[in-house]
Design a protein around this motif. Structure first.
Motif, PDB file in Angstrom:
ATOM      1  N   LEU A  94       0.842  -1.189   0.000  1.00 37.34           N
ATOM      2  CA  LEU A  94       0.000   0.000   0.000  1.00 37.34           C
ATOM      3  C   LEU A  94       0.880   1.243   0.000  1.00 37.34           C
ATOM      4  N   HIS A  95       0.253   2.389  -0.259  1.00 39.85           N
ATOM      5  CA  HIS A  95       0.911   3.674  -0.058  1.00 39.85           C
ATOM      6  C   HIS A  95       0.007   4.559   0.778  1.00 39.85           C
ATOM      7  N   GLU A  96       0.574   5.148   1.818  1.00 45.19           N
ATOM      8  CA  GLU A  96      -0.120   6.222   2.508  1.00 45.19           C
ATOM      9  C   GLU A  96       0.212   7.501   1.767  1.00 45.19           C
ATOM     10  N   VAL A  97      -0.818   8.235   1.390  1.00 40.58           N
ATOM     11  CA  VAL A  97      -0.661   9.446   0.572  1.00 40.58           C
ATOM     12  C   VAL A  97      -1.114  10.634   1.408  1.00 40.58           C
ATOM     13  N   GLN A  98      -0.308  11.663   1.465  1.00 36.87           N
ATOM     14  CA  GLN A  98      -0.685  12.815   2.275  1.00 36.87           C
ATOM     15  C   GLN A  98      -0.382  14.128   1.569  1.00 36.87           C
ATOM     16  N   LEU A  99      -1.279  15.065   1.752  1.00 36.57           N
ATOM     17  CA  LEU A  99      -1.068  16.428   1.278  1.00 36.57           C
ATOM     18  C   LEU A  99      -0.559  17.265   2.435  1.00 36.57           C
ATOM     19  N   THR A 100       0.402  18.126   2.151  1.00 31.77           N
ATOM     20  CA  THR A 100       0.798  19.165   3.094  1.00 31.77           C
ATOM     21  C   THR A 100       0.782  20.489   2.340  1.00 31.77           C
ATOM     22  N   ALA A 101      -0.005  21.420   2.840  1.00 34.19           N
ATOM     23  CA  ALA A 101      -0.075  22.752   2.246  1.00 34.19           C
ATOM     24  C   ALA A 101       0.381  23.757   3.283  1.00 34.19           C
ATOM     25  N   ALA A 102       1.436  24.504   2.987  1.00 32.43           N
ATOM     26  CA  ALA A 102       1.958  25.510   3.907  1.00 32.43           C
ATOM     27  C   ALA A 102       2.001  26.857   3.199  1.00 32.43           C
ATOM     28  N   PHE A 103       1.619  27.918   3.905  1.00 32.44           N
ATOM     29  CA  PHE A 103       1.560  29.257   3.320  1.00 32.44           C
ATOM     30  C   PHE A 103       1.553  30.268   4.463  1.00 32.44           C
TER      31      PHE A 103
END
Length: 459
Positions: free
Chosen positions: A363-372
């Motif tokens: 499997l793959h754990e997929v994550q978004l990180t948005a920094a601003f």
């Protein structure tokens, strides 16, 4: 009708008397909660405009937490301090939060507006024992401090990748890092917790004592008590080789990269000492960002090259929705989740994460990180992140590559990770909470985090 009116009046009178005897949560004056704390704990309680209060706020990782303003901050230096605090706060129905490393992205995870924040950073001890096979660590530490202290002893813990991550929050969620293939998640390696319960009792939880609580804390979050000490297994270390490789790739080269990642994850004879994290990132040129807003989400997919490719396509399309946001870092990361990890977890007593047995391809754990940097862009970025999550979820479902598990430590404000642990695990968590927190204090008075019944964390 007359009898009904009398009944209603009687109920109203009873409720009024109850609220006088046990203050209703809505009516509690946070200031009185803080004054009561200060009467018992003195200068350990810091109020707004004091250096200690400002220092606590400034130490959070995300701007959302830095701009959440509690009525006061208790700097605890022992489990007894935490016990004393709960014995004061709970009977008064005072709302509170507990913070360890303070690395959470969402406001309210480890801080609370107009409530009492229990700052655990004073619990910063690191004590190896049992011929360095175990280490006792305070719950206010960040992972990097533990790594640095253990390195001269040629040992480590299976903790998070980032040195800034707190041992407390990351471990109670899972604790995924470079050594997870070899030793499982950090939560799998906790042999004993010291926990302060809602009534102020200080208990230990292990496989032999309070075993249900021990297991529930292995992924169940902050729903049961405030952990003040973790006793962790160590991992022998001699030398670690790591490499950060950054590529500027054309679209024609992306399938080759994704294929290599899929092959790495699906190897028939994987090496437990090897691991991988690969990331796509869009970042326009910008100077230093001192106050960072952060948004994230997590999902899990079957290790299918077509699914990985489709996720990259959807991510690439989403960039247009945030490209105008000043200083945006829009990052999608993939990390393999293998049978090595779940086997290592099972060998150490199991956990409540409910990942299941990964398929042979992994499997793959997929994550978004948005920094601003600008809080004014928060709603815009949040909507874009929610839409990207919906689009990614729909895309992998069409390919039959979806997997239900959501990793708590990177879940978004609209996700409910505990509901993805499976009915049996969630029922166990609910039953364990009823046993150790019968008045649901950690559901009602400590609102931050992912709750057993409420689901979503704060935004």
């Amino acid at each position: 009708m007359h009898n009904l009116c009398l009944l209603i009046r009687s109920i109203a009178a009873t409720l009024a008397i109850w609220c006088l005897l046990v203050p209703c949560a809505e009516a509690v004056d946070p200031g009185s909660c803080c004054q009561s704390l200060a009467a018992s704990l003195g200068s350990k309680v810091a109020f707004p405009d004091s250096p200690a209060y400002s220092s606590s706020l400034a130490s959070y990782w995300s701007a959302q937490e830095q701009t959440t303003y509690p009525a006061c901050v208790l700097s605890a230096s022992s489990a007894q301090d935490v016990s004393t605090a709960l014995k004061i706060l709970v009977p008064r129905a005072c709302k509170f939060a507990a913070r360890g490393g303070g690395h959470g992205a969402l406001a309210g995870l480890a801080n609370i507006q107009d409530g009492v924040t229990i700052d655990l950073r004073g619990l910063d001890f690191i004590k190896p024992f049992a011929e360095n096979q175990l280490v006792s660590v305070g719950s206010g530490l960040r992972i990097g401090a533990i790594y640095a202290a253990l390195h001269p002893l040629n040992i480590a813990i299976s903790g998070g990748r980032s040195y800034d991550v707190g041992v407390s929050g990351s471990t109670l969620g899972n604790g995924w890092g470079w050594l997870s293939n070899e030793a499982g998640f950090c939560c799998d390696n906790v042999v004993e917790y010291e926990v302060v319960l809602a009534n102020g009792a200080i208990v230990t939880a292990s496989q032999r004592n309070n075993a249900n609580l021990w297991k529930a804390l292995k992924g169940g979050g902050n729903n049961f008590g405030i952990v003040t000490n973790f006793v962790l297994r160590t991992v022998p270390m001699t030398r670690i080789w790591t490499a950060d490789v950054v590529y500027t790739l054309t679209e024609s080269q992306i399938p080759r990269l994704l294929g290599a990642a899929a092959d790495f994850t699906s190897r028939e004879e994987p090496d437990p000492k090897e691991t991988l994290l690969f990331t796509f990132s869009y970042t326009p040129t910008v100077g230093n960002m001192y106050y960072v807003q952060c948004i994230s989400f997590s999902m899990t997919v079957v290790n299918d090259p077509d699914a990985l490719s489709e996720l990259h396509r959807v991510y690439n399309t989403s960039i247009a929705s945030v490209s105008g946001v000043y200083g945006i870092g829009w990052t999608l990361s993939f990390q393999p989740l293998t049978r090595l990890m779940t086997d290592a977890s099972a060998a150490r007593g199991g956990n409540v994460l409910g990942i299941g047995q990964p398929p042979e391809e992994g499997l793959h754990e997929v994550q978004l990180t948005a920094a601003f940097p600008d809080a004014a862009d928060y709603d815009r970025v949040s909507r874009a992140a929610d839409q990207l999550l919906a689009d990614c979820t729909a895309a992998v479902k069409l390919l039959g590559a979806d997997w239900p598990w959501v990793e708590m430590n990177h879940a978004s404000h609209i996700q409910d990770p505990i509901s993805t642990y499976g009915e049996e695990n969630k029922a166990f968590l609910v039953d364990t909470a009823a046993e150790y927190d019968p008045d649901a204090v950690f559901q009602k008075l400590m609102p931050g985090g992912y709750k057993l019944k409420g689901g979503h964390a704060s935004r």
